[in-house]
Design an enzyme around this catalytic site. Structure first.
Site, mmCIF file in Angstrom:
data_model
loop_
_atom_site.group_PDB
_atom_site.id
_atom_site.type_symbol
_atom_site.label_atom_id
_atom_site.label_comp_id
_atom_site.label_asym_id
_atom_site.label_seq_id
_atom_site.Cartn_x
_atom_site.Cartn_y
_atom_site.Cartn_z
ATOM 1 N N CYS A 98 5.886 0.340 7.455
ATOM 2 C CA CYS A 98 5.497 1.431 6.558
ATOM 3 C C CYS A 98 6.690 1.831 5.696
ATOM 4 O O CYS A 98 7.812 1.922 6.192
ATOM 5 C CB CYS A 98 5.021 2.614 7.394
ATOM 6 S SG CYS A 98 4.514 4.039 6.427
ATOM 7 N N LEU A 99 6.409 2.112 4.427
ATOM 8 C CA LEU A 99 7.463 2.545 3.515
ATOM 9 C C LEU A 99 8.066 3.882 3.934
ATOM 10 O O LEU A 99 9.199 4.192 3.581
ATOM 11 C CB LEU A 99 6.923 2.639 2.085
ATOM 12 C CG LEU A 99 6.369 1.345 1.488
ATOM 13 C CD1 LEU A 99 5.789 1.608 0.107
ATOM 14 C CD2 LEU A 99 7.436 0.266 1.435
ATOM 15 N N HIS B 174 -4.403 1.719 7.589
ATOM 16 C CA HIS B 174 -3.039 2.253 7.593
ATOM 17 C C HIS B 174 -2.902 3.344 6.524
ATOM 18 O O HIS B 174 -2.398 4.433 6.804
ATOM 19 C CB HIS B 174 -2.060 1.104 7.339
ATOM 20 C CG HIS B 174 -0.638 1.530 7.257
ATOM 21 N ND1 HIS B 174 0.270 1.267 8.250
ATOM 22 C CD2 HIS B 174 0.049 2.205 6.293
ATOM 23 C CE1 HIS B 174 1.454 1.756 7.899
ATOM 24 N NE2 HIS B 174 1.344 2.331 6.714
ATOM 25 N N GLU B 175 -3.330 3.056 5.302
ATOM 26 C CA GLU B 175 -3.171 4.015 4.204
ATOM 27 C C GLU B 175 -4.074 5.228 4.393
ATOM 28 O O GLU B 175 -3.657 6.360 4.124
ATOM 29 C CB GLU B 175 -3.413 3.356 2.848
ATOM 30 C CG GLU B 175 -2.446 2.239 2.510
ATOM 31 C CD GLU B 175 -0.969 2.586 2.660
ATOM 32 O OE1 GLU B 175 -0.593 3.769 2.470
ATOM 33 O OE2 GLU B 175 -0.173 1.690 2.980
ATOM 34 N N GLN C 218 2.938 10.043 0.847
ATOM 35 C CA GLN C 218 4.214 9.331 0.938
ATOM 36 C C GLN C 218 5.112 9.616 -0.261
ATOM 37 O O GLN C 218 6.299 9.304 -0.226
ATOM 38 C CB GLN C 218 3.983 7.826 1.063
ATOM 39 C CG GLN C 218 3.350 7.425 2.380
ATOM 40 C CD GLN C 218 3.156 5.930 2.441
ATOM 41 O OE1 GLN C 218 2.142 5.411 2.000
ATOM 42 N NE2 GLN C 218 4.143 5.239 2.986
ATOM 43 N N GLY D 109 0.835 -1.189 0.000
ATOM 44 C CA GLY D 109 0.000 0.000 0.000
ATOM 45 C C GLY D 109 0.870 1.240 0.000
ATOM 46 O O GLY D 109 2.006 1.215 0.480
ATOM 47 N N HIS E 17 -2.641 7.814 6.652
ATOM 48 C CA HIS E 17 -1.696 8.732 5.993
ATOM 49 C C HIS E 17 -2.414 9.974 5.475
ATOM 50 O O HIS E 17 -1.870 11.081 5.514
ATOM 51 C CB HIS E 17 -0.993 8.051 4.811
ATOM 52 C CG HIS E 17 0.159 7.198 5.179
ATOM 53 N ND1 HIS E 17 1.320 7.695 5.713
ATOM 54 C CD2 HIS E 17 0.348 5.860 5.074
ATOM 55 C CE1 HIS E 17 2.180 6.713 5.924
ATOM 56 N NE2 HIS E 17 1.605 5.587 5.549
#
Length: 173
Positions: free
Chosen positions: A94-95, A137-138, A50, A45, A141
């Protein structure tokens, strides 16, 4: 095109995102670039903030692994309704969170997703388990929240200390 991923502690990751008001060619290209970036990272994701864009756009593929086919979903202006019990999303990562930090996070076991796709089609469905965790999670953001904002204070202080040391080493070299 693979985009640069913004990493913590960048202040932009704490900002609330603006709605997408029109499906332009620029939005479609951003979604394609985000998808390529997500798989390259690799992740399941990614949200627009991000990659430095402060808009309500996410790409998810919760079941993807290097051994499975790709099935990305682009979600524009997603809205989640949390359903069911709070359960633990184990070892969330997380990225945008450096040092491959992972932690258990309390999440709703089910969600109702309302969004549109890139063609303006309405999406209205319920998901549970890992896909629901991934969406939460996404979508976090998009509201300027990282998963590390949802962990215990002591664990967060320890992580922040590691990040500061890592940044000093990175900037010195």
């Amino acid at each position: 095109m693979i985009l640069d991923i913004v990493t913590y502690p960048a202040p932009s990751l704490a900002e609330k995102c603006a709605p997408v008001t029109e499906m332009t060619e620029e939005i479609r290209q951003l979604a394609a670039d985000m998808t390529e970036t997500m798989y390259d990272a690799p992740g399941v994701g990614i949200a627009a903030p991000q990659v430095g864009r402060n808009i309500r756009l996410i790409v998810v593929d919760p079941y993807w692994s290097k051994e499975t086919p790709r099935n990305p979903r682009v979600l524009v202006n997603p809205v989640l309704t949390l359903l069911g019990e709070q359960v633990t999303s184990e070892q969330e990562g997380c990225l945008s969170v450096p040092l491959n930090f992972r932690a258990d996070v309390k999440r709703a076991e089910r969600v109702r997703l309302q969004a549109t796709d890139l063609d303006g089609n309405v999406i209205d469905e319920e998901l549970e388990g890992f896909p629901a965790f991934c969406l939460q999670h996404e979508c976090d953001h998009l509201d300027g929240v990282l998963f590390i904002d949802r962990i215990g204070r002591l664990r967060r202080v320890m992580y922040d200390s590691k990040v500061k040391k890592w940044q000093k080493r990175r900037n010195a070299g």
